[in-house]
Write a protein that holds these residues in place. Structure first.
Motif, mmCIF file in Angstrom:
data_model
loop_
_atom_site.group_PDB
_atom_site.id
_atom_site.type_symbol
_atom_site.label_atom_id
_atom_site.label_comp_id
_atom_site.label_asym_id
_atom_site.label_seq_id
_atom_site.Cartn_x
_atom_site.Cartn_y
_atom_site.Cartn_z
ATOM 1 N N TYR A 25 11.103 82.569 57.576
ATOM 2 C CA TYR A 25 9.847 81.887 57.014
ATOM 3 C C TYR A 25 9.090 82.346 57.344
ATOM 4 O O TYR A 25 8.175 83.761 57.537
ATOM 5 C CB TYR A 25 10.024 80.950 58.304
ATOM 6 C CG TYR A 25 11.002 79.301 58.537
ATOM 7 C CD1 TYR A 25 11.003 78.658 57.938
ATOM 8 C CD2 TYR A 25 11.041 80.075 59.545
ATOM 9 C CE1 TYR A 25 11.830 77.671 58.542
ATOM 10 C CE2 TYR A 25 12.730 79.164 59.995
ATOM 11 C CZ TYR A 25 12.602 77.714 59.651
ATOM 12 O OH TYR A 25 13.799 77.481 60.240
ATOM 13 N N ARG A 58 16.272 81.621 51.767
ATOM 14 C CA ARG A 58 17.214 80.955 52.148
ATOM 15 C C ARG A 58 18.306 81.456 51.492
ATOM 16 O O ARG A 58 18.291 82.490 49.892
ATOM 17 C CB ARG A 58 17.537 79.782 51.562
ATOM 18 C CG ARG A 58 16.833 78.669 52.529
ATOM 19 C CD ARG A 58 17.672 77.188 52.109
ATOM 20 N NE ARG A 58 16.400 76.549 51.804
ATOM 21 C CZ ARG A 58 16.563 74.861 51.549
ATOM 22 N NH1 ARG A 58 16.832 75.125 50.763
ATOM 23 N NH2 ARG A 58 15.787 74.015 52.316
ATOM 24 N N GLU A 81 11.258 85.291 61.382
ATOM 25 C CA GLU A 81 12.955 85.363 61.569
ATOM 26 C C GLU A 81 12.951 83.698 62.535
ATOM 27 O O GLU A 81 13.248 83.072 62.982
ATOM 28 C CB GLU A 81 13.391 86.765 62.154
ATOM 29 C CG GLU A 81 14.672 86.166 62.030
ATOM 30 C CD GLU A 81 15.480 87.505 62.795
ATOM 31 O OE1 GLU A 81 16.095 88.691 61.515
ATOM 32 O OE2 GLU A 81 15.832 87.879 63.690
ATOM 33 N N SER A 82 14.600 83.600 61.637
ATOM 34 C CA SER A 82 14.760 81.954 61.877
ATOM 35 C C SER A 82 15.041 82.479 63.318
ATOM 36 O O SER A 82 16.326 83.191 63.651
ATOM 37 C CB SER A 82 16.217 81.300 61.102
ATOM 38 O OG SER A 82 17.077 82.392 60.352
ATOM 39 N N GLU A 132 10.092 79.370 53.941
ATOM 40 C CA GLU A 132 11.549 79.614 53.545
ATOM 41 C C GLU A 132 12.325 80.520 52.490
ATOM 42 O O GLU A 132 12.205 80.333 51.467
ATOM 43 C CB GLU A 132 12.386 79.243 54.602
ATOM 44 C CG GLU A 132 13.123 77.976 53.507
ATOM 45 C CD GLU A 132 13.585 76.774 54.497
ATOM 46 O OE1 GLU A 132 15.220 76.760 54.753
ATOM 47 O OE2 GLU A 132 12.583 76.060 55.204
ATOM 48 N N THR A 166 19.086 79.692 56.616
ATOM 49 C CA THR A 166 17.844 80.508 56.252
ATOM 50 C C THR A 166 17.016 81.376 57.431
ATOM 51 O O THR A 166 17.847 81.558 58.478
ATOM 52 C CB THR A 166 16.895 79.030 56.628
ATOM 53 O OG1 THR A 166 16.425 77.792 56.237
ATOM 54 C CG2 THR A 166 14.680 79.865 57.108
#
Length: 339
Positions: free
Chosen positions: A75, A258, A83-84, A256, A72
């Motif tokens: 989001y 990915r 940011e993840s 999200e 990921t």
């Protein structure tokens, strides 16, 4: 610093390291083999020394630790992007010299392939320390010596397992502090394999002309390859991915983004807008992969992409040998020279 210690003391050190590191290594994974109720050696988190498999080649590479299968990136909501995050813990990986050299290839693609580094790869990669497993014999499908990937000094610690003891060469001051007073100081440096059962002759990149691209050799792979992509996913140096948006609700404003592993052998990889597709024939895909591994990458970075681990050969359901493919290609080139 060279150290000799027993398994029990080494386990104590691993317990101490686990306070600050996640530790990964080749381990036996039950009932996950290609046939029913069979095991497979893959990479996973290690709790103790006894879990590490030293005498078998891992079916999967350690690539997914730093280049996850599904990662990921961020989001999103209707008006915000976040940011993840990644785990704060650092990472230790037990792996062989060919895989360390394989990660060097990934570093080249993600960090040195143009003016911008891949930040999502970098933030995982900079957390990793290598514990190199000494490898002096290799396995049946290996050809790392031919690919000059059998040696490396890029490790924090090198380990040799012998009877009831481990021999360690520690090159990292941070790691060395964990071993103080836990073993006997000795002179030790790891050995490396000097000859594989398989030898590969790599054609000169300058000799791979357009005529080679049109050679009938590639039609053989159109008949044999089934496009399953196992060679891509098992390879330590394959780095391709596709992007995927996953939505949490029907209005598609929350979800999200990915990136997900993909590969040149997989159907749909070269699909474009408008219904255009490149390399529909499986032989064309084999040609593309081969040229990338031993030609295009070399011209850019000065060393070959393939490290000769042989995993692609091991996992292929059609028994396609990549080492034989390279040797066939070399024979074609040498034959053209002699005509």
């Amino acid at each position: 610093m060279g150290v000799k210690m027993g398994f029990e003391n080494f386990n104590k050190v691993l317990d101490s390291l686990k306070e600050n590191y996640k530790i990964y290594g080749p381990k036996n994974i039950e009932s996950k083999g290609r046939f029913s109720d069979t095991d497979v050696v893959g990479y996973g988190e290690i709790d103790n020394f006894d879990e590490i498999v030293f005498d078998k080649k891992s079916y999967f590479s350690p690539k997914e630790i730093i280049h996850p299968i599904r990662q990921t990136l961020f989001y999103f909501t209707d008006g915000e992007v976040k940011e993840s995050k990644v785990d704060d813990k650092k990472v230790i990986v037990f792996l062989r010299p060919c895989d360390i050299n394989g990660i060097k290839r990934l570093d080249s693609i993600f960090l040195q392939n143009g003016p911008h580094e891949d930040v999502y790869y970098k933030r995982l990669r900079e957390k990793v320390k290598f514990f190199m497993i000494e490898c002096t014999e290799g396995f049946d499908s290996c050809y790392c010596v031919s690919m000059e990937a059998n040696k490396t000094d890029n490790y924090s610690l090198a380990i040799r397992v012998n009877d009831n003891d481990v021999y360690l060469d520690i090159q990292d001051n941070e790691i060395e502090s964990y071993f103080n007073e836990n073993g006997d100081e000795i002179d030790f440096k790891p050995d490396y394999i000097k000859e594989n059962k398989i030898e590969v002759n790599i054609p000169d990149p300058e000799s791979l002309t357009n005529e080679v691209f049109e050679n009938p050799i590639w039609k053989e792979y159109s008949q044999r390859c089934i496009g399953c992509g196992r060679c891509n996913t098992s390879c330590i140096t394959c780095s391709c991915f596709s992007m995927q948006d996953v939505f949490y609700d029907k209005n598609k404003k929350v979800g999200e983004r990915r990136r997900v592993w993909a590969g040149c052998h997989v159907d749909g990889f070269t699909d474009m807008a408008g219904g255009h597709t490149f390399r529909e024939k499986y032989g064309d895909r084999m040609r593309f992969k081969t040229m990338h591994k031993i030609n295009d990458f070399y011209k850019r970075f000065g060393f070959h992409m393939c490290v000769g681990c042989g995993r692609c050969t091991d996992v292929c359901p059609q028994y396609i040998s990549f080492s034989k493919c390279i040797n066939k290609l070399n024979q074609i080139v040498e034959g053209d020279k002699n005509e």
